[in-house]
Write an enzyme that holds these catalytic residues in place. Structure first.
Site, mmCIF file in Angstrom:
data_model
loop_
_atom_site.group_PDB
_atom_site.id
_atom_site.type_symbol
_atom_site.label_atom_id
_atom_site.label_comp_id
_atom_site.label_asym_id
_atom_site.label_seq_id
_atom_site.Cartn_x
_atom_site.Cartn_y
_atom_site.Cartn_z
ATOM 1 N N GLY A 2 24.119 43.428 -17.591
ATOM 2 C CA GLY A 2 23.433 42.536 -16.670
ATOM 3 C C GLY A 2 22.948 41.271 -17.345
ATOM 4 C CG HIS A 34 15.102 31.257 -31.289
ATOM 5 N ND1 HIS A 34 15.526 31.118 -32.588
ATOM 6 C CD2 HIS A 34 16.110 31.900 -30.638
ATOM 7 C CE1 HIS A 34 16.739 31.641 -32.717
ATOM 8 N NE2 HIS A 34 17.101 32.126 -31.561
#
Length: 346
Positions: free
Chosen positions: A236, A256
């Site tokens: 998913g 990040h």
């Protein structure tokens, strides 16, 4: 302040100027198989023998080997018959492909992909966004579409991540006692390198790697043994699809990649799915609070500019994101290596 000696002869600037040459020497020796050959040989080899076995010119190989000696990647012994080369312990451990801690795939990813993208650093600084459109002719809005632009590139990236976790994984997984968390989801767990470290350290835990369907397929085929019952998979897109309930969610090198609004979207979603008493573990390269270092975090932050949408952050910045999403009891652990750990509890 610069010393008078630095101003008279700016040695450090020359070292910086030659930095990419140093990287390329190491990349080339890896790509040609120098370290693999010397690890497999029964003793030191001459440049002629290495050149012959690897199919290169003698003069080119001799210069490459001597440069590797200068970089302390190889050792040389001068005999009456000539120079004979062997690996250092460092090269045997980290540069030969057959070593469990080999960084070969990491170096090849830097050589072929990162270096290519960084040609556009000037443009990235001017534009304030990633450079996939210039580098690969792909939309800068779909960073993983660009990152996984072919199956070959995706597999290279997966090997790259696993090489990283072979060195840094144990430290971040051991930064906190995660034994109370038995049901763990590794979001964006990719090839499973960190999941392997987790089940090795916490024998009562199971880890589900939640990743894109094509990533999961390759991870099953190439990286995670089919008889490994404690690692499972969930296909998913965790931004678009539901996130199942778990005790702990690992986000390693995930936040990040994204700007604060996307981070908040994901963390809020995780908080709602998380069991009471559960938590989220962030694994990132942390900037100092004043952002004066460490240098690796500053370099990675520029990498995120060139290749993603996010940035490296300070402990306080990550703590604020976690708190805004609902998490409490935020703890930060510096490992002393490249990656650090931040734990938030529900």
């Amino acid at each position: 302040m610069s010393s008078t000696q630095d101003l008279d002869y700016p040695r450090i600037l020359f070292q910086y100027n030659n930095g990419f040459l140093v990287s390329k020497i190491m990349f080339t020796a890896c790509e040609l198989g120098v370290f693999d050959l010397l690890l497999e040989s029964e003793g030191p080899l001459s440049s002629d023998a290495i050149a012959e076995r690897l199919g290169t010119s003698i003069s080119g190989m001799e210069r490459l080997l001597d440069a590797c000696v200068g970089l302390k990647l190889l050792e040389v012994e001068i005999k009456s018959e000539g120079a004979f080369y062997r690996n250092t312990e460092l090269s045997n451990l980290y540069l030969a492909k057959s070593s469990p801690k080999s960084q070969y795939h990491c170096l090849m990813y830097y050589s072929k992909t990162v270096c290519f993208c960084w040609q556009y650093l000037t443009d990235a600084v001017r534009d304030g966004k990633n450079q996939y459109e210039r580098a690969f002719g792909m939309s800068s809005e779909d960073i993983f579409g660009a990152l996984y632009r072919s199956e070959e590139e995706m597999i290279k990236f997966m090997y790259f991540l696993n090489a990283f976790w072979s060195i840094y994984g144990r430290d971040v997984i051991a930064a906190f006692d995660l034994s109370p968390f038995t049901v763990i989801y590794d979001l964006g767990g990719c090839a499973g390198g960190l999941a392997q470290e987790c089940i090795s350290l916490y024998p009562k835990s199971t880890v589900t790697i939640y990743d894109l369907p094509k990533v999961v397929q390759v991870a099953k085929e190439r990286f995670v043994p089919p008889d490994e019952r404690r690692i499972t998979f969930h296909e998913g897109d965790f931004f678009k699809d539901p996130i199942p309930e778990a005790d702990l969610y690992i986000l390693a090198r995930i936040l990040h990649d994204w700007a604060d609004d996307k981070c908040m979207q994901l963390l809020t979603k995780i908080y709602k799915a998380c069991k009471p008493g559960g938590g989220v573990l962030l694994v990132e390269t942390l900037l100092n609070e004043d952002k004066t270092g460490p240098l690796e975090a500053q370099l990675f932050s520029l990498m995120m500019l060139v290749q993603a949408e996010g940035e490296e952050r300070t402990p306080t910045e990550y703590s604020k994101l976690l708190t805004a999403a609902g998490f409490r009891e935020i703890q930060v652990k510096k490992t002393g290596k490249l990656y650090d750990a931040v734990l938030g509890r529900k």
